[in-house]
Design a protein around this motif. Structure first.
Motif, PDB file in Angstrom:
ATOM      1  N   ALA A  30      -3.404  -5.118  -0.198  1.00 45.93           N
ATOM      2  CA  ALA A  30      -3.342  -3.682   0.082  1.00 45.93           C
ATOM      3  C   ALA A  30      -2.211  -3.341   1.035  1.00 45.93           C
ATOM      4  CB  ALA A  30      -4.665  -3.205   0.663  1.00 45.93           C
ATOM      5  N   SER A  31      -1.617  -2.170   0.828  1.00 43.75           N
ATOM      6  CA  SER A  31      -0.560  -1.709   1.719  1.00 43.75           C
ATOM      7  C   SER A  31      -0.982  -0.481   2.528  1.00 43.75           C
ATOM      8  CB  SER A  31       0.712  -1.389   0.924  1.00 43.75           C
ATOM      9  OG  SER A  31       0.468  -0.353   0.006  1.00 43.75           O
ATOM     10  N   LEU A  32      -2.095   0.125   2.167  1.00 45.76           N
ATOM     11  CA  LEU A  32      -2.598   1.307   2.865  1.00 45.76           C
ATOM     12  C   LEU A  32      -4.078   1.127   3.186  1.00 45.76           C
ATOM     13  CD1 LEU A  32      -0.959   4.065   0.638  1.00 45.76           C
ATOM     14  CD2 LEU A  32      -0.268   3.408   2.948  1.00 45.76           C
ATOM     15  N   PRO A  33      -4.520   1.674   4.311  1.00 46.04           N
ATOM     16  CA  PRO A  33      -5.920   1.492   4.731  1.00 46.04           C
ATOM     17  C   PRO A  33      -6.960   1.883   3.686  1.00 46.04           C
ATOM     18  CG  PRO A  33      -4.647   2.408   6.524  1.00 46.04           C
ATOM     19  CD  PRO A  33      -3.744   2.406   5.316  1.00 46.04           C
ATOM     20  N   LYS A  34      -6.712   2.927   2.920  1.00 50.22           N
ATOM     21  CA  LYS A  34      -7.724   3.353   1.947  1.00 50.22           C
ATOM     22  C   LYS A  34      -7.966   2.328   0.838  1.00 50.22           C
ATOM     23  CE  LYS A  34      -4.993   6.947   0.551  1.00 50.22           C
ATOM     24  NZ  LYS A  34      -4.772   8.250  -0.063  1.00 50.22           N
ATOM     25  N   TYR A  35      -7.055   1.356   0.706  1.00 53.23           N
ATOM     26  CA  TYR A  35      -7.196   0.314  -0.315  1.00 53.23           C
ATOM     27  C   TYR A  35      -7.588  -1.036   0.281  1.00 53.23           C
ATOM     28  CZ  TYR A  35      -4.868   3.938  -2.926  1.00 53.23           C
ATOM     29  OH  TYR A  35      -4.547   5.151  -3.497  1.00 53.23           O
ATOM     30  N   PHE A  36      -7.834  -1.085   1.589  1.00 52.88           N
ATOM     31  CA  PHE A  36      -8.197  -2.345   2.242  1.00 52.88           C
ATOM     32  C   PHE A  36      -9.450  -2.966   1.639  1.00 52.88           C
ATOM     33  CE2 PHE A  36      -5.969  -1.680   6.621  1.00 52.88           C
ATOM     34  CZ  PHE A  36      -4.743  -1.845   6.007  1.00 52.88           C
ATOM     35  N   VAL A  37     -10.336  -2.159   1.084  1.00 50.17           N
ATOM     36  CA  VAL A  37     -11.554  -2.687   0.462  1.00 50.17           C
ATOM     37  C   VAL A  37     -11.212  -3.608  -0.716  1.00 50.17           C
ATOM     38  CG1 VAL A  37     -11.922  -0.729  -1.111  1.00 50.17           C
ATOM     39  CG2 VAL A  37     -13.865  -2.052  -0.306  1.00 50.17           C
ATOM     40  N   LEU A  38     -10.050  -3.427  -1.306  1.00 46.81           N
ATOM     41  CA  LEU A  38      -9.618  -4.257  -2.443  1.00 46.81           C
ATOM     42  C   LEU A  38      -8.807  -5.478  -2.012  1.00 46.81           C
ATOM     43  CD1 LEU A  38      -8.419  -1.400  -4.828  1.00 46.81           C
ATOM     44  CD2 LEU A  38     -10.626  -2.582  -4.845  1.00 46.81           C
ATOM     45  N   ASP A  39      -8.399  -5.515  -0.751  1.00 46.43           N
ATOM     46  CA  ASP A  39      -7.531  -6.572  -0.249  1.00 46.43           C
ATOM     47  C   ASP A  39      -8.164  -7.951  -0.448  1.00 46.43           C
ATOM     48  OD1 ASP A  39      -4.952  -6.922   1.153  1.00 46.43           O
ATOM     49  OD2 ASP A  39      -6.205  -7.956   2.615  1.00 46.43           O
ATOM     50  N   GLY A  40      -7.414  -8.836  -1.071  1.00 40.75           N
ATOM     51  CA  GLY A  40      -7.881 -10.202  -1.299  1.00 40.75           C
ATOM     52  C   GLY A  40      -8.701 -10.388  -2.566  1.00 40.75           C
ATOM     53  N   LYS A  41      -9.055  -9.306  -3.240  1.00 47.12           N
ATOM     54  CA  LYS A  41      -9.838  -9.432  -4.475  1.00 47.12           C
ATOM     55  C   LYS A  41      -8.953  -9.904  -5.623  1.00 47.12           C
ATOM     56  CE  LYS A  41     -13.532  -6.405  -3.321  1.00 47.12           C
ATOM     57  NZ  LYS A  41     -14.618  -5.656  -3.847  1.00 47.12           N
ATOM     58  N   SER A  42      -9.557 -10.593  -6.564  1.00 44.36           N
ATOM     59  CA  SER A  42      -8.841 -11.096  -7.733  1.00 44.36           C
ATOM     60  C   SER A  42      -9.138 -10.246  -8.947  1.00 44.36           C
ATOM     61  CB  SER A  42      -9.250 -12.540  -8.025  1.00 44.36           C
ATOM     62  OG  SER A  42      -8.833 -13.378  -6.976  1.00 44.36           O
ATOM     63  N   PHE A  43      -8.118 -10.082  -9.776  1.00 43.54           N
ATOM     64  CA  PHE A  43      -8.221  -9.305 -11.008  1.00 43.54           C
ATOM     65  C   PHE A  43      -7.604 -10.092 -12.153  1.00 43.54           C
ATOM     66  CE2 PHE A  43      -8.261  -6.302  -7.528  1.00 43.54           C
ATOM     67  CZ  PHE A  43      -9.312  -5.467  -7.867  1.00 43.54           C
ATOM     68  N   GLN A  44      -8.106  -9.884 -13.352  1.00 49.59           N
ATOM     69  CA  GLN A  44      -7.606 -10.609 -14.517  1.00 49.59           C
ATOM     70  C   GLN A  44      -6.196 -10.166 -14.916  1.00 49.59           C
ATOM     71  OE1 GLN A  44      -8.998 -13.272 -16.152  1.00 49.59           O
ATOM     72  NE2 GLN A  44     -10.264 -13.204 -14.324  1.00 49.59           N
ATOM     73  N   SER A  45      -5.845  -8.918 -14.589  1.00 48.53           N
ATOM     74  CA  SER A  45      -4.529  -8.401 -14.949  1.00 48.53           C
ATOM     75  C   SER A  45      -4.090  -7.353 -13.929  1.00 48.53           C
ATOM     76  CB  SER A  45      -4.575  -7.767 -16.342  1.00 48.53           C
ATOM     77  OG  SER A  45      -5.302  -6.555 -16.291  1.00 48.53           O
ATOM     78  N   PRO A  46      -2.803  -7.066 -13.873  1.00 48.76           N
ATOM     79  CA  PRO A  46      -2.346  -5.983 -13.005  1.00 48.76           C
ATOM     80  C   PRO A  46      -2.979  -4.641 -13.384  1.00 48.76           C
ATOM     81  CG  PRO A  46      -0.506  -7.366 -13.598  1.00 48.76           C
ATOM     82  CD  PRO A  46      -1.684  -7.812 -14.436  1.00 48.76           C
ATOM     83  N   ARG A  47      -3.209  -4.434 -14.653  1.00 49.82           N
ATOM     84  CA  ARG A  47      -3.837  -3.186 -15.103  1.00 49.82           C
ATOM     85  C   ARG A  47      -5.258  -3.057 -14.545  1.00 49.82           C
ATOM     86  NH1 ARG A  47      -4.080   1.721 -15.483  1.00 49.82           N
ATOM     87  NH2 ARG A  47      -5.032   2.644 -17.297  1.00 49.82           N
TER      88      ARG A  47
END
Length: 68
Positions: A30-47
């Motif tokens: 994440a680059s912004l605080p509102k997205y910190f909840v996603l920081d470090g999570k894994s996803f199957q694709s960029p989409r």
């Protein structure tokens, strides 16, 4: 070698996803605080990461609207 993609939502950089050589998934940074909840999570694709960031943006907008 790694693969990296910028994840943007509403003209702001929410973060980046990076896949290292040995990994199959993409890790969100994440680059912004509102997205910190996603920081470090894994996803199957960029989409998939982009969809999660968009959902997080929508949640934040709903909360801001309720607080007003």
């Amino acid at each position: 070698m790694s693969d990296a993609f910028i994840i943007e939502v509403e003209d702001e950089a929410a973060g980046i996803v990076v896949r290292q050589e040995a990994e199959r998934s993409f890790r969100f940074h994440a680059s912004l605080p509102k997205y910190f909840v996603l920081d470090g999570k894994s996803f199957q694709s960029p989409r998939d990461a982009e969809r999660a960031a968009l959902e997080q943006f929508r949640r934040g907008s709903k909360l801001a609207w309720r607080a007003a």
